[in-house]
Design an enzyme around this catalytic site. Structure first.
Site, PDB file in Angstrom:
ATOM      1  N   ARG A  91      44.886  20.312  35.912  1.00 43.19           N
ATOM      2  CA  ARG A  91      45.910  20.413  34.869  1.00 43.19           C
ATOM      3  C   ARG A  91      45.939  21.856  34.366  1.00 43.19           C
ATOM      4  O   ARG A  91      44.875  22.460  34.152  1.00 43.19           O
ATOM      5  CB  ARG A  91      45.611  19.510  33.666  1.00 43.19           C
ATOM      6  CG  ARG A  91      45.448  18.052  33.984  1.00 43.19           C
ATOM      7  CD  ARG A  91      46.658  17.408  34.604  1.00 43.19           C
ATOM      8  NE  ARG A  91      47.841  17.364  33.753  1.00 43.19           N
ATOM      9  CZ  ARG A  91      49.024  16.946  34.170  1.00 43.19           C
ATOM     10  NH1 ARG A  91      49.199  16.580  35.431  1.00 43.19           N
ATOM     11  NH2 ARG A  91      50.036  16.901  33.346  1.00 43.19           N
ATOM     12  N   ASN A 107      36.560  29.003  35.737  1.00 38.06           N
ATOM     13  CA  ASN A 107      37.277  28.184  36.714  1.00 38.06           C
ATOM     14  C   ASN A 107      36.918  28.670  38.104  1.00 38.06           C
ATOM     15  O   ASN A 107      36.662  29.860  38.303  1.00 38.06           O
ATOM     16  CB  ASN A 107      38.793  28.320  36.511  1.00 38.06           C
ATOM     17  CG  ASN A 107      39.582  27.500  37.518  1.00 38.06           C
ATOM     18  OD1 ASN A 107      39.277  26.322  37.743  1.00 38.06           O
ATOM     19  ND2 ASN A 107      40.584  28.108  38.134  1.00 38.06           N
ATOM     20  N   HIS A 109      38.496  28.863  41.935  1.00 37.13           N
ATOM     21  CA  HIS A 109      39.793  28.808  42.612  1.00 37.13           C
ATOM     22  C   HIS A 109      39.572  29.117  44.096  1.00 37.13           C
ATOM     23  O   HIS A 109      38.856  30.077  44.419  1.00 37.13           O
ATOM     24  CB  HIS A 109      40.746  29.836  41.986  1.00 37.13           C
ATOM     25  CG  HIS A 109      42.114  29.786  42.578  1.00 37.13           C
ATOM     26  ND1 HIS A 109      43.007  28.779  42.292  1.00 37.13           N
ATOM     27  CD2 HIS A 109      42.727  30.592  43.479  1.00 37.13           C
ATOM     28  CE1 HIS A 109      44.126  28.973  42.981  1.00 37.13           C
ATOM     29  NE2 HIS A 109      43.975  30.070  43.705  1.00 37.13           N
ATOM     30  N   SER A 136      36.974  32.235  44.387  1.00 37.03           N
ATOM     31  CA  SER A 136      36.720  33.112  43.245  1.00 37.03           C
ATOM     32  C   SER A 136      36.350  32.266  42.034  1.00 37.03           C
ATOM     33  O   SER A 136      36.938  31.201  41.821  1.00 37.03           O
ATOM     34  CB  SER A 136      37.977  33.914  42.876  1.00 37.03           C
ATOM     35  OG  SER A 136      38.505  34.602  43.999  1.00 37.03           O
ATOM     36  N   GLU A 143      46.872  33.379  31.517  1.00 36.22           N
ATOM     37  CA  GLU A 143      47.593  33.649  32.766  1.00 36.22           C
ATOM     38  C   GLU A 143      46.980  32.800  33.880  1.00 36.22           C
ATOM     39  O   GLU A 143      45.771  32.895  34.130  1.00 36.22           O
ATOM     40  CB  GLU A 143      47.440  35.146  33.101  1.00 36.22           C
ATOM     41  CG  GLU A 143      48.292  35.597  34.241  1.00 36.22           C
ATOM     42  CD  GLU A 143      47.977  37.047  34.624  1.00 36.22           C
ATOM     43  OE1 GLU A 143      48.549  37.519  35.611  1.00 36.22           O
ATOM     44  OE2 GLU A 143      47.142  37.682  33.953  1.00 36.22           O
ATOM     45  N   ASP A 145      45.193  31.359  36.827  1.00 36.30           N
ATOM     46  CA  ASP A 145      44.291  31.932  37.837  1.00 36.30           C
ATOM     47  C   ASP A 145      44.213  33.457  37.701  1.00 36.30           C
ATOM     48  O   ASP A 145      44.038  34.163  38.701  1.00 36.30           O
ATOM     49  CB  ASP A 145      44.735  31.538  39.267  1.00 36.30           C
ATOM     50  CG  ASP A 145      44.747  30.027  39.459  1.00 36.30           C
ATOM     51  OD1 ASP A 145      43.868  29.352  38.900  1.00 36.30           O
ATOM     52  OD2 ASP A 145      45.646  29.529  40.168  1.00 36.30           O
TER      53      ASP A 145
END
Ligand code: GAR
Length: 196
Positions: A91, A107, A109, A136, A143, A145
């Protein structure tokens, strides 16, 4: 000890790697695994590891993202984490939520950011003819990612790769990278981890 909440939407293999890493003299411990998807495979895995879990299904909230995030925040308030790790949490979070966790939310990614923000990263890397792909870990900012990169790991793109075979190769590196970054981050060290 730093308290870590891990947010998931799916199978939770990165969650397991993170949770297993937080043992012994590690400066952090998992205090909550939170899913927005009922029945997400990672929930059962967390329960099996003895980690408290919570579910906040996004669907009843419809387009009301602020209400969904208020429910997320209520679960987080109960667990009082110092650090949030998004681990396959699918989300997009609003600027208001992200700002409240600024400098405390990570996070992972599945691309070598800044390349391929968003979805379908592996298909896009193959279509572009890239010879390297990877993953990563970054700080989450408003913003998508786009926050400061805290670590990257590279793998080769091999002839005949499909998005699935490349994803599997990248995922094994995600399981090494994310724990390495979290360990450093929990020590207050934001220098990027570069693997291999
Ligand atoms: C991982 O590959 C992660 O990088 C990706 O979802 C997968 C989750 O797997 N995340 C994103 O695409 C975020 N936009 P897991 O549930 O087995 O950890």
């Amino acid at each position: 000890m730093k308290r870590v909440a891990i947010l998931i939407s799916g199978g939770g293999s990165n969650m397991v790697a993170l949770a297993e890493s937080m043992a012994g003299d590690h400066p952090a411990r998992p205090v909550l695994v939170l899913s927005n998807v009922p029945g997400a495979g990672g929930l059962a895995k967390a329960e099996g590891m003895g980690i408290p879990t919570a579910l906040v299904d996004h669907r009843p909230f419809g387009k009301d993202r602020a209400a969904f995030e208020a429910a997320l925040q209520a679960e987080l308030d109960r667990a009082a984490p110092d650090i949030l790790c998004l681990a396959g949490f699918m989300r997009v979070l609003t600027e208001g939520f992200v700002t409240g966790w600024a400098g405390r939310m990570l996070n992972i990614h599945p691309s070598l950011l800044p390349k391929y923000r968003g979805l379908d990263t592996h298909a896009r890397a193959i279509a572009a003819g890239d010879t390297q792909a990877g993953c990563s870990v970054h700080e989450v900012t408003a913003e998508l990612d786009g926050g400061p990169i805290l670590g990257q790991a590279r793998v080769p793109v091999l002839p005949g790769d499909t998005p699935e075979t490349l994803a599997a190769r990248v995922l094994t590196m995600e399981h090494r990278l994310y724990p390495a970054v979290l360990h450093r981050f929990a020590m207050g060290d934001r220098r990027p981890v570069m693997l291999p």
